[in-house]
Design an enzyme around this catalytic site. Sequence first.
Site, PDB file in Angstrom:
ATOM      1  N   TYR A  25     178.576  10.669 108.308  1.00 23.28           N
ATOM      2  CA  TYR A  25     179.980  10.401 107.974  1.00 23.28           C
ATOM      3  C   TYR A  25     180.025   9.334 106.886  1.00 23.28           C
ATOM      4  CZ  TYR A  25     184.965  10.849 109.029  1.00 23.28           C
ATOM      5  OH  TYR A  25     186.321  11.139 108.974  1.00 23.28           O
ATOM      6  N   ASP A  84     169.487  12.391 102.032  1.00 24.04           N
ATOM      7  CA  ASP A  84     168.455  13.426 101.818  1.00 24.04           C
ATOM      8  C   ASP A  84     167.093  13.037 102.387  1.00 24.04           C
ATOM      9  OD1 ASP A  84     170.026  15.253 100.154  1.00 24.04           O
ATOM     10  OD2 ASP A  84     170.069  13.553  98.779  1.00 24.04           O
ATOM     11  N   HIS A 109     172.989  19.580  98.620  1.00 21.99           N
ATOM     12  CA  HIS A 109     172.044  19.258  97.542  1.00 21.99           C
ATOM     13  C   HIS A 109     170.787  20.073  97.846  1.00 21.99           C
ATOM     14  CE1 HIS A 109     169.735  17.229  94.604  1.00 21.99           C
ATOM     15  NE2 HIS A 109     169.468  16.102  95.238  1.00 21.99           N
ATOM     16  N   ASP A 192     170.323  18.173  89.220  1.00 20.85           N
ATOM     17  CA  ASP A 192     170.903  16.956  89.785  1.00 20.85           C
ATOM     18  C   ASP A 192     169.947  15.772  89.625  1.00 20.85           C
ATOM     19  OD1 ASP A 192     173.210  16.131  91.847  1.00 20.85           O
ATOM     20  OD2 ASP A 192     171.367  15.152  92.469  1.00 20.85           O
TER      21      ASP A 192
END
Length: 329
Positions: A25, A84, A109, A192
Amino acid sequence: MTDVLYEADIDASVLRGRTLAIIGYGNHGRSHALNLRDTGAEGVLVALREGSPNRARAEADGFEVVSLADGARRADIVSLLAADEAHGEIWREHIAPNRKPGQALILCHGFSIDYGQIDPAPDGDVILAAAKGPGGAVRTAFERGGGLLGFWAVHQDASGQAGALAKAYLAGLGCGRAGIRETSFREEALADILGEQAVLVGGVCALAREGFETLIRAGIRPEMAYIDTVHEIKYIADLIHERGMAGMYEAISDTAEFGAHEVEGAIREAVRPVFEAIVKDVTSGAFAQRWVADYEAGRKTLLARREAAGRHPAEAAGAAIRAGAARRG
Ligand SMILES: NC(=O)c1ccc[n+]([C@@H]2O[C@H](COP(=O)([O-])OP(=O)(O)OC[C@H]3O[C@@H](n4cnc5c(N)ncnc54)[C@H](OP(=O)(O)O)[C@@H]3O)[C@@H](O)[C@H]2O)c1
């Protein structure tokens, strides 16, 4: 160019009646949960690790907060929006051992699939639904009636509906107002990471620090050096954002434009081998391995580099300028 889809092109029904667990979150997690709920998703749960500082915020926003294991047990769809570098650990320790059979996995991603951090179960869809931009902007653009550009990809299509799910999820974030395009995990991950390392973050800061130090060596005072190599980045970035690079060149002085065209070529030649090395480092998975290893060792390298960056003399010059601007109100 791939086809661009908008709200009216997308069937949102694939999300209906399905429980969705948002894991994490932070910037993206909160924005995804709020936007999806506002666009009609019924069963949104927020799954957080024990002791999460974001628990109170998720509860105040009206979400049921569950453990990572419970999120994996209850959800038909898991959207993994944790950092990640923690994806491998979260997958191995919490999701894989508890997941509901057939559960779909959404990522925003390409990192953890393309660089082998997650080895997904074969019975679930694995999709990318990337709203391109910082997580906070996913919510602020939505609240203004817009949305960020969305990119989707399918890594694994177990249900036969994986692509439809990715597009419905992006539409739920508001991306259908801006445009939704297809990509691949590989393309999104490399674009990215190369973008942030070579240009947006590493590249900009390297040029700014090098410019600052060059001016200091040339006898320029730190505050003046800072203004001309760091502070004014914002004005140029805003022009590029609004008008493109060619439009920015037209908007600045002819002196700046003439001189910049003269040196761009030499700078590009100097950085090209560095950029090519970044592509190899990223696509081979070596970068991901080093970063996850550092995360697992307590982020020692990251924290040491952060501390060193804070000691660069440009920071003191910048702080003085910002303090002066704040005093003037
Ligand atoms: N598509 C794009 O353009 C784009 C742009 C930015 C980011 N992203 C992606 O969005 C995802 C989330 O990024 P973000 O910017 O939202 O990150 P963030 O604001 O840093 O939020 C990270 C969340 O991950 C949780 N987390 C971190 N380590 C964890 C662990 N070991 N176990 C459980 N939870 C953990 C944090 O938990 P706590 O609440 O406990 O602290 C926090 O809720 C990443 O996959 C990132 O690459 C995509």
